[in-house]
Design an enzyme around this catalytic site. Structure first.
Site, mmCIF file in Angstrom:
data_model
loop_
_atom_site.group_PDB
_atom_site.id
_atom_site.type_symbol
_atom_site.label_atom_id
_atom_site.label_comp_id
_atom_site.label_asym_id
_atom_site.label_seq_id
_atom_site.Cartn_x
_atom_site.Cartn_y
_atom_site.Cartn_z
ATOM 1 N N ALA A 66 -5.461 108.820 58.359
ATOM 2 C CA ALA A 66 -5.111 108.444 56.997
ATOM 3 C C ALA A 66 -5.705 107.052 56.762
ATOM 4 O O ALA A 66 -5.996 106.331 57.709
ATOM 5 C CB ALA A 66 -3.601 108.421 56.853
ATOM 6 N N GLY A 109 -4.277 111.341 60.964
ATOM 7 C CA GLY A 109 -4.434 112.372 59.937
ATOM 8 C C GLY A 109 -5.655 113.256 60.160
ATOM 9 O O GLY A 109 -5.676 114.409 59.721
ATOM 10 N N GLU A 112 -4.536 115.784 62.506
ATOM 11 C CA GLU A 112 -3.583 116.649 61.800
ATOM 12 C C GLU A 112 -4.302 117.603 60.853
ATOM 13 O O GLU A 112 -3.931 118.772 60.730
ATOM 14 C CB GLU A 112 -2.561 115.778 61.071
ATOM 15 C CG GLU A 112 -1.695 115.009 62.071
ATOM 16 C CD GLU A 112 -0.869 113.894 61.440
ATOM 17 O OE1 GLU A 112 -1.473 112.978 60.850
ATOM 18 O OE2 GLU A 112 0.364 113.962 61.509
ATOM 19 N N GLU A 132 -0.751 106.705 65.752
ATOM 20 C CA GLU A 132 0.100 106.021 64.766
ATOM 21 C C GLU A 132 1.060 105.015 65.397
ATOM 22 O O GLU A 132 1.385 103.995 64.804
ATOM 23 C CB GLU A 132 0.896 107.048 63.951
ATOM 24 C CG GLU A 132 0.052 107.877 63.001
ATOM 25 C CD GLU A 132 -0.554 109.129 63.621
ATOM 26 O OE1 GLU A 132 -0.543 109.260 64.872
ATOM 27 O OE2 GLU A 132 -1.032 109.976 62.856
HETATM 28 N N1 CO8 Z 1 -8.277 103.837 57.681
HETATM 29 C C1 CO8 Z 1 -9.055 102.988 56.999
HETATM 30 N N2 CO8 Z 1 -10.240 102.544 57.455
HETATM 31 C C2 CO8 Z 1 -10.652 102.987 58.655
HETATM 32 C C3 CO8 Z 1 -9.892 103.871 59.433
HETATM 33 C C4 CO8 Z 1 -8.645 104.304 58.909
HETATM 34 N N3 CO8 Z 1 -7.874 105.175 59.545
HETATM 35 N N4 CO8 Z 1 -10.553 104.116 60.576
HETATM 36 C C5 CO8 Z 1 -11.702 103.402 60.532
HETATM 37 N N5 CO8 Z 1 -11.773 102.723 59.361
HETATM 38 C C6 CO8 Z 1 -12.842 101.827 58.916
HETATM 39 C C7 CO8 Z 1 -12.822 100.507 59.680
HETATM 40 O O1 CO8 Z 1 -11.852 99.663 59.153
HETATM 41 C C8 CO8 Z 1 -14.227 100.033 59.475
HETATM 42 O O2 CO8 Z 1 -14.333 99.479 58.175
HETATM 43 P P1 CO8 Z 1 -15.068 98.046 57.966
HETATM 44 O O3 CO8 Z 1 -16.509 98.355 58.313
HETATM 45 O O4 CO8 Z 1 -14.842 97.785 56.520
HETATM 46 O O5 CO8 Z 1 -14.438 97.097 58.896
HETATM 47 C C9 CO8 Z 1 -15.042 101.334 59.473
HETATM 48 O O6 CO8 Z 1 -14.097 102.389 59.209
HETATM 49 C C10 CO8 Z 1 -15.689 101.603 60.806
HETATM 50 O O7 CO8 Z 1 -14.685 101.574 61.825
HETATM 51 P P2 CO8 Z 1 -14.767 100.657 63.133
HETATM 52 O O8 CO8 Z 1 -15.619 99.476 62.875
HETATM 53 O O9 CO8 Z 1 -13.391 100.424 63.609
HETATM 54 O O10 CO8 Z 1 -15.536 101.662 64.097
HETATM 55 P P3 CO8 Z 1 -15.479 101.680 65.698
HETATM 56 O O11 CO8 Z 1 -16.544 102.626 66.123
HETATM 57 O O12 CO8 Z 1 -15.450 100.302 66.246
HETATM 58 O O13 CO8 Z 1 -14.021 102.337 66.037
HETATM 59 C C11 CO8 Z 1 -12.191 103.905 65.781
HETATM 60 C C12 CO8 Z 1 -13.714 103.652 65.681
HETATM 61 C C13 CO8 Z 1 -11.721 103.824 67.229
HETATM 62 C C14 CO8 Z 1 -11.922 105.321 65.230
HETATM 63 C C15 CO8 Z 1 -11.431 102.859 64.966
HETATM 64 O O14 CO8 Z 1 -12.001 102.816 63.659
HETATM 65 C C16 CO8 Z 1 -9.958 103.137 64.799
HETATM 66 O O15 CO8 Z 1 -9.175 102.920 65.697
HETATM 67 N N6 CO8 Z 1 -9.527 103.622 63.592
HETATM 68 C C17 CO8 Z 1 -8.154 103.847 63.263
HETATM 69 C C18 CO8 Z 1 -7.630 105.084 63.933
HETATM 70 C C19 CO8 Z 1 -6.186 105.271 63.581
HETATM 71 O O16 CO8 Z 1 -5.310 104.507 63.930
HETATM 72 N N7 CO8 Z 1 -5.883 106.368 62.852
HETATM 73 C C20 CO8 Z 1 -4.560 106.698 62.475
HETATM 74 C C21 CO8 Z 1 -4.312 106.250 61.091
HETATM 75 S S1 CO8 Z 1 -2.622 106.440 60.597
HETATM 76 C C22 CO8 Z 1 -2.476 108.086 60.221
HETATM 77 O O17 CO8 Z 1 -3.418 108.812 60.233
HETATM 78 C C23 CO8 Z 1 -1.164 108.683 59.840
HETATM 79 C C24 CO8 Z 1 -0.196 107.653 59.503
HETATM 80 C C25 CO8 Z 1 1.095 108.325 59.266
HETATM 81 C C26 CO8 Z 1 1.922 107.464 58.413
HETATM 82 C C27 CO8 Z 1 3.077 108.206 57.930
HETATM 83 C C28 CO8 Z 1 3.364 107.836 56.485
HETATM 84 C C29 CO8 Z 1 4.237 108.872 55.783
#
Ligand code: CO8
Length: 258
Positions: A66, A109, A112, A132
């Site tokens: 997400a 997400g 999921e 998460e």
């Molecule tokens: N949301 C927003 N932006 C993201 C996300 C994300 N999930 N994942 C990556 N991005 C963005 C980064 O911020 C980055 O943007 P910018 O260039 O502006 O800094 C761009 O994508 C590229 O990402 P990275 O530079 O981080 O790329 P890497 O190759 O270094 O790393 C990873 C890749 C390991 C995938 C890393 O991006 C990461 O850890 N991402 C987040 C993964 C994560 O935690 N996902 C879970 C999200 S929460 C969710 O899905 C459910 C939440 C449930 C909440 C319940 C509410 C009801």
């Protein structure tokens, strides 16, 4: 970023293809993307020319979760009032079989969404995870429920409580993946699987999906009766007659499809 382009859609024969298209955010699922995916899937579901739906991401990321940036400053009241993520329930109601070709990161997400597919194709380089907990939350798009149902408590607890990423090979051993193929072959294989499904009679493909999905919802006896009734109902279709005639006459069937 143009909100019109957060996904790309195309038709490939009888397959409706949805490609997530937010490369700069690793296909993070913001509201616009979630909405677009659900609308596109419903439109394909309503289209008699479509017999399977294929969901793809990019080589680096199916979807990295997400959209954290969109959610980060929301209050409980906002999340609750908007019932964040509720739109995904509509995807669960799509009757057309859903195939996912999952390459790269499928986290949060993204994992999921992949698990909402009926058939999940992945490669050794695919990375599944529910990270998460590392963000101070928990899965919110079905991860705790669908993951646990597909891989059991031991593996689901490990992934949800530690946020550990699981590679495609381990994911396949766990029962999360339908078919493991070379990373470069994931999208093409997923396309072929979708085309195979779309090539069958639409009523039988939709009913097959319905009865397997029912196994997660119903006690065994009730599920068996449901299966039998649905099986009986297919004898109201032309395709049942055609499929069985074709077998008897040793020729390929010509499905009316819908
Ligand atoms: N949301 C927003 N932006 C993201 C996300 C994300 N999930 N994942 C990556 N991005 C963005 C980064 O911020 C980055 O943007 P910018 O260039 O502006 O800094 C761009 O994508 C590229 O990402 P990275 O530079 O981080 O790329 P890497 O190759 O270094 O790393 C990873 C890749 C390991 C995938 C890393 O991006 C990461 O850890 N991402 C987040 C993964 C994560 O935690 N996902 C879970 C999200 S929460 C969710 O899905 C459910 C939440 C449930 C909440 C319940 C509410 C009801």
């Amino acid at each position: 970023e143009n909100p019109e382009n957060v996904i790309l859609t195309e038709t490939d024969g009888r397959v409706g293809v949805i490609t997530l298209n937010r490369p700069a955010a690793l296909n993070a699922l913001n509201r616009a993307t979630m909405h677009a995916v659900v609308e596109a899937a419903e439109a394909f579901d309503a289209d008699p020319q479509i017999g399977a739906i294929l969901v793809l991401g990019s080589e680096k990321a199916f979807a990295a979760g997400a959209d954290i940036k969109e959610m980060k400053d929301k209050s409980f009241a906002e999340m609750y009032a908007s019932d964040w993520f509720r739109d995904w329930e509509r995807l669960g109601r799509v009757r057309t079989p859903l195939v996912a070709g999952v390459t790269g990161y499928a986290l949060g997400g993204g994992c999921e969404l992949a698990m909402m597919a009926d058939v999940l194709i992945a490669g050794p380089g695919t990375r599944f995870g529910q990270p998460e907990i590392q963000l101070g939350v928990i899965p919110g798009m079905g991860g705790s429920q669908r993951l646990t149902r597909s891989v059991g408590k031991a593996k689901a607890m490990d992934m949800v409580l530690t946020g550990r990423q699981v590679g495609g090979e381990e994911a396949e051993r766990m029962g999360l993946v339908s078919r493991l193929v070379d990373d470069e072959a994931v999208q093409q294989t997923a396309r072929e699987v979708a085309a195979t499904i779309a090539g069958f009679s639409t009523p039988s493909a939709q009913k097959a999906k319905e009865v397997v999905a029912a196994a997660f919802e119903t006690p065994l006896q009730q599920g068996l009766v449901h299966e039998r009734r649905v099986f009986h109902s297919l004898f109201a279709t032309q395709d049942q007659q055609e499929g069985m005639d074709a077998f008897t006459e040793k020729r390929p069937p010509r499905w009316s499809q819908r």
